[in-house]
Design a protein around this motif. Structure first.
Motif, PDB file in Angstrom:
ATOM      1  N   THR A  29       0.763  -1.318   0.371  1.00 41.41           N
ATOM      2  CA  THR A  29      -0.242  -0.149  -0.014  1.00 41.41           C
ATOM      3  C   THR A  29       1.328   1.113  -0.165  1.00 41.41           C
ATOM      4  N   THR A  30       2.035   1.202   0.831  1.00 42.47           N
ATOM      5  CA  THR A  30       2.825   2.692   0.989  1.00 42.47           C
ATOM      6  C   THR A  30       3.180   2.772  -0.801  1.00 42.47           C
ATOM      7  N   MET A  31       4.028   1.464  -0.981  1.00 43.41           N
ATOM      8  CA  MET A  31       4.737   1.796  -2.571  1.00 43.41           C
ATOM      9  C   MET A  31       3.510   2.267  -3.222  1.00 43.41           C
ATOM     10  N   GLU A  32       2.311   1.376  -3.583  1.00 45.08           N
ATOM     11  CA  GLU A  32       1.554   2.123  -4.976  1.00 45.08           C
ATOM     12  C   GLU A  32       0.684   3.195  -4.276  1.00 45.08           C
ATOM     13  N   THR A  33       0.463   4.276  -3.400  1.00 43.80           N
ATOM     14  CA  THR A  33       0.346   5.938  -2.971  1.00 43.80           C
ATOM     15  C   THR A  33       1.141   6.197  -3.037  1.00 43.80           C
ATOM     16  N   TYR A  34       2.632   6.109  -2.627  1.00 45.32           N
ATOM     17  CA  TYR A  34       3.740   6.938  -3.411  1.00 45.32           C
ATOM     18  C   TYR A  34       3.744   6.944  -4.908  1.00 45.32           C
ATOM     19  N   GLY A  39       3.721   9.214  -9.627  1.00 44.23           N
ATOM     20  CA  GLY A  39       3.400   9.197 -11.283  1.00 44.23           C
ATOM     21  C   GLY A  39       5.214   9.085 -11.726  1.00 44.23           C
ATOM     22  N   ASP A  40       5.820   8.489 -10.915  1.00 40.69           N
ATOM     23  CA  ASP A  40       7.221   8.049 -11.672  1.00 40.69           C
ATOM     24  C   ASP A  40       7.188   6.395 -11.816  1.00 40.69           C
ATOM     25  N   ALA A  41       7.988   6.093 -12.971  1.00 38.50           N
ATOM     26  CA  ALA A  41       7.858   4.835 -13.518  1.00 38.50           C
ATOM     27  C   ALA A  41       8.516   3.918 -12.107  1.00 38.50           C
ATOM     28  N   PRO A  42       7.340   3.239 -12.095  1.00 32.20           N
ATOM     29  CA  PRO A  42       8.215   1.833 -10.905  1.00 32.20           C
ATOM     30  C   PRO A  42       9.484   0.830 -11.361  1.00 32.20           C
ATOM     31  N   VAL A  43      10.004   0.939 -10.032  1.00 35.14           N
ATOM     32  CA  VAL A  43      11.580   0.478 -10.407  1.00 35.14           C
ATOM     33  C   VAL A  43      11.928  -1.056  -9.012  1.00 35.14           C
ATOM     34  N   ALA A  44      11.620  -0.473  -8.455  1.00 31.09           N
ATOM     35  CA  ALA A  44      11.171  -1.722  -7.342  1.00 31.09           C
ATOM     36  C   ALA A  44      10.143  -2.553  -7.441  1.00 31.09           C
ATOM     37  N   SER A  45      10.130  -4.140  -7.148  1.00 30.43           N
ATOM     38  CA  SER A  45       8.599  -4.281  -6.872  1.00 30.43           C
ATOM     39  C   SER A  45       8.928  -5.120  -5.412  1.00 30.43           C
ATOM     40  N   TRP A  46       7.875  -6.297  -5.117  1.00 25.28           N
ATOM     41  CA  TRP A  46       8.001  -7.137  -3.875  1.00 25.28           C
ATOM     42  C   TRP A  46       7.357  -7.661  -3.886  1.00 25.28           C
ATOM     43  N   PRO A  47       7.319  -9.186  -2.973  1.00 26.82           N
ATOM     44  CA  PRO A  47       6.768 -10.625  -2.886  1.00 26.82           C
ATOM     45  C   PRO A  47       5.254 -10.178  -2.797  1.00 26.82           C
ATOM     46  N   GLN A  48       4.457 -10.844  -3.614  1.00 29.06           N
ATOM     47  CA  GLN A  48       3.529 -10.641  -3.281  1.00 29.06           C
ATOM     48  C   GLN A  48       2.708 -11.536  -2.341  1.00 29.06           C
ATOM     49  N   GLY A  49       1.576 -11.871  -1.336  1.00 27.53           N
ATOM     50  CA  GLY A  49       1.228 -12.537  -0.152  1.00 27.53           C
ATOM     51  C   GLY A  49       0.147 -11.726   1.066  1.00 27.53           C
ATOM     52  N   ILE A  50      -0.340 -12.527   2.025  1.00 25.43           N
ATOM     53  CA  ILE A  50      -1.041 -12.387   2.592  1.00 25.43           C
ATOM     54  C   ILE A  50      -0.731 -12.134   3.697  1.00 25.43           C
ATOM     55  N   CYS A  51      -1.555 -11.318   4.804  1.00 19.92           N
ATOM     56  CA  CYS A  51      -1.236 -11.310   6.481  1.00 19.92           C
ATOM     57  C   CYS A  51      -3.215 -11.565   7.538  1.00 19.92           C
TER      58      CYS A  51
END
Length: 262
Positions: A29-34, A39-51
């Protein structure tokens, strides 16, 4: 929080940032909000999961639905199981099959009220330390982490000879072509800076990630990196040609100046 309440200047991120980064489930959520904001081009990614919360396992029957994990987490097993809040890899497990999932979750929940179950990412594990704030922040040379056995878990972090560190990361770990390796390293550093800025980390921090051969998969932000002889932040400073005492003096003076302006 106490330092802020007492109006005492301090080095590092504000309390609100510390709380956000302490929650490993906040990354998506932090990355999506940022990204939506800049509007910057995305570079980072992260593992998908559940909490899932402890109460869901204890009172709401989630423990009887663990057979859904292989379908809910992209790629299925193996998965990573870890406390949503915590450090030093305490309570972190690699789970290769359904039969071992429940025990790993219970152990993770012994450290926290919430557990994260996410994709297990294979690749080159690194820690990227960062100095500065906002667009003035810059990445220090990435530290490559190589566990002699298994992965960089809590036991490996406590042992003297269980892990090898290389700073900066070796070119051959990223690509057999030196030019490609340098381009990949630059992308890794940009990904770390994107995460660092997305959380509004101040002064210093460390972003832990894995290069999976195609992307920098970030999974944790540490706003108070270790400063011991075995810690990764001092290694990165040394590789950058920086004296750790000088770095700390600068950070303290900047925090004092910031406080004097209030």
């Amino acid at each position: 929080s106490l330092l802020e309440f007492l109006d005492i200047p301090f080095v590092g991120s504000p309390a609100s940032v510390c709380r956000s980064t302490w929650n490993k489930d906040s990354l998506h959520t932090t990355m999506e909000t940022y990204r939506a904001m800049t509007g910057d081009a995305p570079v980072a990614s992260w593992p998908q999961g559940i909490c899932i919360a402890r109460d869901a396992f204890k009172d709401m029957g989630a423990a009887t639905a663990l057979d859904l994990v292989k379908d809910r987490v992209i790629g299925g097993f193996p998965v990573a199981v870890k406390p949503a809040h915590g450090g030093s890899a305490l309570g972190v497990h690699r789970v290769d099959c359904q039969d071992d999932l429940g025990e790993a979750i219970l152990d993770a929940l012994s450290f926290d009220e919430h557990v994260v179950i996410e994709q297990w990412v294979e690749g080159v594990e690194m820690a990227v330390s960062v100095l500065g704030t906002g667009w003035d922040a810059h990445a220090l040379p990435p530290v490559e982490i190589v566990a002699r056995e298994g992965f960089y878990d809590a036991a490996a972090r406590m042992a003297d000879d269980a892990v090898e560190f290389f700073c900066p990361v070796r070119d051959e770990s990223l690509s057999p072509n030196a030019a490609d390796a340098q381009a990949i390293r630059a992308e890794i550093e940009r990904a770390a800076l994107e995460v660092y800025r997305a959380y509004s980390v101040r002064d210093l921090g460390r972003v832990d990630l894995i290069w999976d051969g195609g992307a920098a998969r970030c999974f944790e932000v540490d706003v108070s990196p270790g400063m011991t002889e075995r810690s990764l932040f001092p290694m990165a400073c040394a590789a950058a040609g920086l004296s750790l005492p000088a770095v700390l003096d600068t950070l303290v003076n900047e925090a004092y100046a910031r406080g004097a302006c209030f």
